[in-house]
Write a protein that holds these residues in place. Structure first.
Motif, short mmCIF file in Angstrom:
data_model
loop_
_atom_site.label_atom_id
_atom_site.label_comp_id
_atom_site.label_asym_id
_atom_site.label_seq_id
_atom_site.Cartn_x
_atom_site.Cartn_y
_atom_site.Cartn_z
N GLU A 196 0.83 -1.21 0.00
CA GLU A 196 0.00 0.00 0.00
C GLU A 196 0.87 1.26 0.00
N ASP A 197 0.54 2.15 -0.90
CA ASP A 197 1.32 3.39 -0.99
C ASP A 197 0.70 4.50 -0.15
N THR A 198 1.51 5.12 0.66
CA THR A 198 1.07 6.29 1.42
C THR A 198 1.59 7.51 0.67
N ILE A 199 0.70 8.47 0.44
CA ILE A 199 1.12 9.63 -0.36
C ILE A 199 1.11 10.89 0.49
N PHE A 200 2.29 11.46 0.67
CA PHE A 200 2.42 12.69 1.45
C PHE A 200 2.42 13.90 0.54
N SER A 201 1.70 14.93 0.98
CA SER A 201 1.82 16.25 0.36
C SER A 201 2.09 17.25 1.48
N ASN B 234 9.06 16.95 -7.12
CA ASN B 234 8.93 16.89 -8.59
C ASN B 234 7.52 16.55 -9.06
N SER B 235 6.63 16.29 -8.12
CA SER B 235 5.30 15.87 -8.56
C SER B 235 4.23 16.86 -8.12
N GLY B 236 4.65 18.04 -7.72
CA GLY B 236 3.68 19.06 -7.35
C GLY B 236 3.02 18.80 -6.01
N ARG B 237 3.60 17.93 -5.20
CA ARG B 237 2.99 17.65 -3.90
C ARG B 237 3.64 18.45 -2.76
N TYR B 238 4.51 19.36 -3.12
CA TYR B 238 4.98 20.39 -2.18
C TYR B 238 4.32 21.68 -2.64
N ASN C 258 6.85 29.89 1.66
CA ASN C 258 8.17 29.28 1.53
C ASN C 258 9.17 30.41 1.39
N LYS C 259 10.11 30.49 2.32
CA LYS C 259 11.13 31.54 2.20
C LYS C 259 12.16 31.14 1.15
N ASN C 260 12.38 32.07 0.26
CA ASN C 260 13.33 31.83 -0.82
C ASN C 260 14.75 32.02 -0.27
N LYS C 261 15.36 30.94 0.17
CA LYS C 261 16.68 30.99 0.79
C LYS C 261 17.30 29.59 0.76
N PRO C 262 18.59 29.48 0.99
CA PRO C 262 19.19 28.14 1.05
C PRO C 262 18.58 27.35 2.20
N LYS C 263 18.28 26.09 1.96
CA LYS C 263 17.64 25.26 2.98
C LYS C 263 18.68 24.39 3.69
N ARG C 264 18.39 24.07 4.93
CA ARG C 264 19.30 23.21 5.69
C ARG C 264 18.99 21.73 5.52
N ALA C 265 17.80 21.45 4.99
CA ALA C 265 17.40 20.05 4.83
C ALA C 265 16.53 19.96 3.59
N ALA C 266 16.40 18.73 3.09
CA ALA C 266 15.66 18.54 1.83
C ALA C 266 14.40 17.72 2.07
N LEU C 267 13.51 17.79 1.09
CA LEU C 267 12.32 16.95 1.09
C LEU C 267 12.48 15.96 -0.06
N PRO C 268 11.74 14.85 -0.02
CA PRO C 268 11.94 13.83 -1.06
C PRO C 268 11.72 14.40 -2.47
N ASP C 269 12.59 14.00 -3.40
CA ASP C 269 12.46 14.44 -4.79
C ASP C 269 11.10 14.06 -5.34
N SER C 270 10.63 12.89 -4.94
CA SER C 270 9.33 12.41 -5.45
C SER C 270 8.22 13.40 -5.11
#
Ligand SMILES: O=P(O)(O)OC[C@H]1O[C@H](OP(=O)(O)OP(=O)(O)O)[C@H](O)[C@@H]1O
Length: 209
Positions: free
Chosen positions: A146-151, A172-176, A157-169
């Motif tokens: 079963e797939d769990t889908i997070f958005s 890249n899929s418009g879920r951020y 969102n502050k336009n600045k360098p981030k200290r951590a990343a979120l999943p590419d998936s």
């Protein structure tokens, strides 16, 4: 801090940002099964967007709160490079009486809500801890298929360098989804205002109403 380094945001503005994002989510056919608000800033946007995501005749989407607070890690035990902000978990999921429908998040569409993505530390922590927990539950319950889908939904969102990343998936899929990407200014939210009338006037003057 100079006034032009502050961005004032009114309740009206927040309401409209939530409405716009809900529309976007519904057009994409991604109505969540559950909303997870990161306390405290995610609570008001989560409650507002829930109304706009509700289907007539359907039950309200449940909101769970997770408590995450950033605190200064003074790096006392390590080298100076470790000085930064760490996330403290003050509250976690509790399905309580929802248990019949929500034994876990496995297979659900989950919308995580916060007011601001600053260094991204908090959102990274939330997503990675929730993913870890789900993977563990899937293993225990033998529900690996079963797939769990997070958005994610943030007001800003502050336009600045981030200290951590979120999943590419997710990225890249418009879920951020950030309702607005803003410069790295001091964001003045209405719930912190001592004088809400003055605050609203300032927000209006900046076009944030
Ligand atoms: O992107 P980041 O750098 O992680 O910062 C964003 C987080 O910081 C604030 O939380 P805070 O810890 O101040 O708690 P609060 O929401 O209870 O005020 C805000 O509400 C976000 O959750």
């Amino acid at each position: 801090m100079a006034e032009n380094e502050r961005m004032y945001i009114s309740y009206n503005n927040i309401h409209k940002l939530c409405q716009g994002v809900a529309k976007h989510i519904l057009v994409r056919n991604e109505r969540p099964d559950i909303i997870i608000a990161i306390t405290g800033g995610g609570m008001i946007p989560a409650r507002i967007i829930r109304s706009f995501l509700k289907n007539k005749g359907q039950k309200n989407i449940p909101i769970q709160a997770i408590g995450l607070s950033l605190y200064e890690n003074l790096g006392l035990d390590n080298s100076v490079e470790t000085i930064g902000k760490e996330v403290i978990r003050t509250q976690w999921l509790d399905f309580g009486a929802l248990n019949q429908h929500f034994d876990s998040l496995i297979g659900k569409k989950v919308l995580i809500v916060d007011e601001v993505d600053d260094t991204r530390t908090t959102l990274h922590y939330a997503v990675s801890e929730l993913e870890k927990e789900i993977a563990e539950q899937q293993r225990i319950l033998n529900r690996m298929n079963e797939d769990t889908i997070f958005s994610i939904f943030v007001l800003h969102n502050k336009n600045k360098p981030k200290r951590a990343a979120l999943p590419d998936s997710m990225m890249n899929s418009g879920r951020y989804i950030a309702a607005q990407t803003v410069p790295d200014k001091w964001l003045c939210y209405p719930w912190d205002a001592e004088d809400i009338d003055e605050h609203t006037v300032l927000a209006k003057a900046q076009g944030n109403d």
